[in-house]
Design a protein around this motif. Structure first.
Motif, PDB file in Angstrom:
ATOM      1  N   ASN A  84       0.789  -1.211   0.033  1.00  0.00           N
ATOM      2  CA  ASN A  84       0.070   0.094   0.046  1.00  0.00           C
ATOM      3  C   ASN A  84       0.769   1.403   0.020  1.00  0.00           C
ATOM      4  OD1 ASN A  84      -2.299   1.546   0.230  1.00  0.00           O
ATOM      5  ND2 ASN A  84      -2.473   1.388   2.342  1.00  0.00           N
ATOM      6  N   TYR A 118      -4.469  -4.341  -1.155  1.00  0.00           N
ATOM      7  CA  TYR A 118      -3.216  -3.574  -0.752  1.00  0.00           C
ATOM      8  C   TYR A 118      -2.744  -3.894   0.529  1.00  0.00           C
ATOM      9  CZ  TYR A 118      -3.928  -0.548  -4.992  1.00  0.00           C
ATOM     10  OH  TYR A 118      -4.143  -0.117  -6.154  1.00  0.00           O
ATOM     11  N   ARG A 143      -7.758  -8.128   8.618  1.00  0.00           N
ATOM     12  CA  ARG A 143      -7.124  -7.980   7.365  1.00  0.00           C
ATOM     13  C   ARG A 143      -7.711  -8.907   6.150  1.00  0.00           C
ATOM     14  NH1 ARG A 143      -1.564 -10.171   9.217  1.00  0.00           N
ATOM     15  NH2 ARG A 143      -1.545 -11.238   7.224  1.00  0.00           N
ATOM     16  N   ARG A 152     -16.207  -2.413   1.448  1.00  0.00           N
ATOM     17  CA  ARG A 152     -16.674  -2.128   0.231  1.00  0.00           C
ATOM     18  C   ARG A 152     -18.063  -2.309  -0.101  1.00  0.00           C
ATOM     19  NH1 ARG A 152     -12.463  -5.438  -3.200  1.00  0.00           N
ATOM     20  NH2 ARG A 152     -11.556  -4.979  -1.181  1.00  0.00           N
ATOM     21  N   ALA A 193      -8.796   2.545  -0.246  1.00  0.00           N
ATOM     22  CA  ALA A 193      -7.853   3.447   0.424  1.00  0.00           C
ATOM     23  C   ALA A 193      -7.937   3.319   2.036  1.00  0.00           C
ATOM     24  CB  ALA A 193      -8.126   4.782   0.137  1.00  0.00           C
ATOM     25  N   PRO A 225      -7.015  -1.052   4.097  1.00  0.00           N
ATOM     26  CA  PRO A 225      -5.829  -1.835   4.538  1.00  0.00           C
ATOM     27  C   PRO A 225      -5.310  -0.783   5.421  1.00  0.00           C
ATOM     28  CG  PRO A 225      -5.705  -1.290   2.031  1.00  0.00           C
ATOM     29  CD  PRO A 225      -6.981  -0.857   2.768  1.00  0.00           C
ATOM     30  N   ALA A 226      -5.485   0.484   5.634  1.00  0.00           N
ATOM     31  CA  ALA A 226      -5.192   1.359   6.771  1.00  0.00           C
ATOM     32  C   ALA A 226      -5.773   0.875   8.211  1.00  0.00           C
ATOM     33  CB  ALA A 226      -5.400   2.555   6.367  1.00  0.00           C
ATOM     34  N   SER A 248      -4.832  -2.424   9.340  1.00  0.00           N
ATOM     35  CA  SER A 248      -3.728  -2.767  10.112  1.00  0.00           C
ATOM     36  C   SER A 248      -3.571  -1.890  11.449  1.00  0.00           C
ATOM     37  CB  SER A 248      -2.428  -2.619   9.214  1.00  0.00           C
ATOM     38  OG  SER A 248      -2.663  -1.218   8.682  1.00  0.00           O
TER      39      SER A 248
END
Lengths: 384, 308
Positions: free
Chosen positions: A165, A189, B259, B267, B277, B280-281, B284
């Protein structure tokens, strides 16, 4: 004591007047899981200097090496130090796109030539292009675009995409989609430098794509390829990649890498005199196999050499240097090589396969996928 | 909506990550709880274990033999670090300990580069663990990851017996509850500390050597897992082996599930570009959110050591 210091200072001050040297700032990732990439880049660059006679355009090179630790802020500090304290004439290197994005503006604002030897993120190829930037590698999208074309021509229908990412990961995925017309099952990602991919591998297994395409440079690629092989999926969902299995990773991936395909603008067995010399000299000097990073940086040294020669060592002649860079008057190890209006190369891309030969894992050329590929962003660049 | 086969897969993955974290967290929490020492170099001992195993495998050709050699070797490295560096730090503030052990990280990362070079080393699992195990629901799970789960459970059992049933375990528990009193009763605290630190190092070494065949054995490999390990011991309660075990499995499962399912859920709610966008942020970040909640509402951790 004071006298000695004064004398030393005077000697230092006197040096630029002689003007027989050229200062090059070399920023790359030398530490952490991706440190090997910086080492390949640096070794390739230093060999490039050796092979043009130890001088760049007749000037004695002074290469100042800085480690960006794959951190944009550290890279930016290094660039500022090189510009303000060392007053370098060129900055080159730069493995990762996030570091490139951090240092790009300050370097070109200072009217110092920035020669990207690896990273070529999309934002600086389009509207933000600069007359002070040239790339000796590629625009980030392009190697992936070549793989997209290969899988399209091969008739693969449903592809699953994965990348880290950050800017280059995003460029990789948009590059892949440039020529691929089939179905993208999903694009995933993952965190940069994530060590374990078991969760993502389980998810993609249940999506049942026809093929998997990944971009995992350096240590990430080692982890991913090993874990994918252990999951037993290689036979059912073939794995294609770029910058994931190459000379920087195959030793640690072992047999899991054999038979894997990738794309690049250079392969170790390309038949041209410049490349044959580069590969032989590299193996002799460093005693390990060069990866594409080394080839690009080798070309960067040749480019700088040719440009300085063209202005007869007058580094203040920026327009002359630029005109010389644009001509790309050097023998690239990749064969035909020219620049687009945005400072990125127009070049060919090849398919390679990892094979075991004489006990060594090598990436051998399996044919040309695209000749003279120009990137998709040059049309947005106002430069002529 | 969620495929049961995928869920089972991810549960196994979460358990496996949790077990790995437990091997790390057990040593770290013992050292912190008993010796009151913040050891940032715990990740370095993990790396040393992985490098030694890789090196011994290169020499002997056998993973099992390499494992048997690497564990005592890492223990010895740990004991040496304790005697040379850490003994002088027990009476100092935590900040000094953090600085000194951070220095150790830099030392070890450079040392492995000097000794073994900058490229990653290659470790193969033994042949009988290189395939997959077939389970119901059509699940074929890598055998090596099963081996990690088995080793982790065996270590957990060993630690339980050691701490609950043996004399040294009694001393460790006493040390966690009241160090001054243990010293006053005539126990050689110095020796106890060295033993505990050595045990912690050996556990980190086990984690490192088990990680070798999955991950790349390279300089700096200890830091990403060290951060997760600190999260585990904060959530589990410092000094508590039981807490470390439960929190490690909890974190492993939360991280894996986050994850794998969070981007999909996002989505469903947002348009794909936002989901791609943010997903993933957010995934984690999930475990740090859990840690922040635990710190806010139960700062002693979910399963603190008794009497501490």
């Amino acid at each position: 004591m004071r006298k000695m210091l004064l004398a030393a200072a005077a000697a230092l001050l006197a040096m630029p007047a002689a003007a027989q040297s050229v200062k090059i700032g070399f920023i790359a990732t030398f530490s952490g899981p991706a440190g090997t990439l910086g080492q390949h880049l640096y070794d390739g660059f230093m060999l490039g200097i050796d092979d043009v006679g130890g001088k760049l355009g007749g000037l004695i090179p002074e290469v100042i090496k800085e480690d960006d630790q794959l951190k944009p802020d550290v890279g930016l500090q290094a660039a500022q130090k090189l510009l303000q304290r060392d007053k370098v004439d060129f900055i080159t290197g730069i493995v990762f796109a996030n570091v490139m994005m951090a240092i790009y503006q300050p370097v070109i604002d200072s009217k110092t030539f920035l020669i990207g030897a690896n990273s070529g993120p999309s934002p600086i190829a389009g509207a933000r292009c600069s007359p002070f930037f040239f790339s000796s590698s590629w625009q980030n999208d392009d190697p992936h675009a070549a793989m997209g074309k290969y899988l399209q021509d091969k008739g693969v229908k449903r592809v699953y995409l994965m990348a880290p990412n950050y800017q280059a990961g995003k460029d990789a995925i948009s590059g892949f989609k440039r020529f691929f017309r089939g179905e993208i099952v999903d694009e995933v990602y993952t965190a940069v430098n994530q060590p374990d991919y078991s969760a993502e591998i389980a998810t993609l297994r249940s999506a049942k794509p026809d093929a998997l395409y990944v971009f995992y440079p350096g240590g990430m690629g080692i982890n991913f390829v090993k874990q994918y092989a252990q999951a037993g999926l290689v036979k059912t969902i073939p794995l294609y990649s770029t910058f994931t299995v190459d000379a920087t990773t195959v030793a640690a991936q072992g047999d899991a890498a054999i038979g894997m395909f990738g794309t690049a603008s250079w392969t170790v067995d390309l038949k041209n005199p410049a490349n044959e010399r580069f590969v032989a000299d590299f193996r002799k000097k460093y005693n390990y196999e060069p990866a594409t990073y080394a080839a690009q940086a080798y070309d960067a040294a040749q480019m700088i050499d040719a440009a300085i020669k063209a202005v007869h060592g007058n580094l203040s002649d920026k327009d002359g240097l630029r005109a010389a860079f644009k001509k790309a008057d050097f023998k690239s190890v990749r064969g035909p090589f020219r620049f687009n209006n945005n400072g990125f190369p127009i070049q060919s891309y090849y398919l390679y396969e990892v094979v075991r030969e004489d006990g060594k894992l090598l990436e051998l050329n399996r044919g040309t996928l695209i000749t003279d590929l120009a990137d998709a962003y040059a049309k947005d660049c106002p430069l002529k | 909506m969620i495929d049961p086969q995928l869920l089972a897969f991810q549960a196994l993955n979460g358990l496996q990550l949790g077990i790995m974290l437990f091997l790390m967290a057990a040593g770290l929490t013992l050292v912190f709880g008993i010796m009151n020492l913040i050891n940032l170099a715990h990740g370095s001992l993990y790396m040393v274990g992985a490098y030694l195993a890789a090196w011994f495998q290169g020499c002997t050709g056998s993973f099992l033999l390499a494992a048997l050699l690497a564990i005592p070797a890492t223990l010895l490295v740990g004991v040496a670090v304790e005697i040379i560096v850490l003994r002088t730090l027990y009476e100092r503030e935590h900040l000094d300990q953090v600085l000194a052990t951070f220095g150790l990280i830099l030392f070890f990362n450079e040392a492995v580069r000097v000794i073994w070079g900058p490229s990653a080393l290659f470790v193969t699992p033994p042949d009988f663990l290189s395939g997959q195990v077939e389970l119901p629901l059509g699940i074929s799970y890598p055998s090596y990851r099963f081996a990690i789960i088995a080793v982790g459970l065996a270590v957990a059992l060993f630690l339980y017996v050691l701490i609950a049933r043996t004399r040294i375990g009694m001393l460790i528990r006493a040390g966690a509850s009241n160090r001054a009193m243990v010293g006053a009763l005539g126990i050689d605290v110095k020796l106890l500390y060295t033993a505990v630190f050595g045990l912690g190092a050996a556990l980190a070494g086990v984690a490192g050597l088990m990680a070798g065949p999955i991950l790349s054995v390279e300089s700096g490999m200890g830091e990403p897992i060290l951060i997760l390990t600190f999260v585990v011991i904060v959530i589990g309660g410092i000094g508590s082996i039981r807490g470390a075990f439960l929190a490690a499995v909890l974190i492993g499962v939360i991280d894996t599930m986050g994850r794998s399912f969070l981007p999909g859920l996002l989505r469903a709610a947002f348009n794909p570009s936002i989901a791609n966008a943010v997903g993933p942020a957010l995934a984690s970040m999930l475990i740090y959110v859990v840690m922040a909640l635990v710190l806010a509402f139960r700062p002693q951790g979910l399963f603190p050591a008794r009497g501490a």
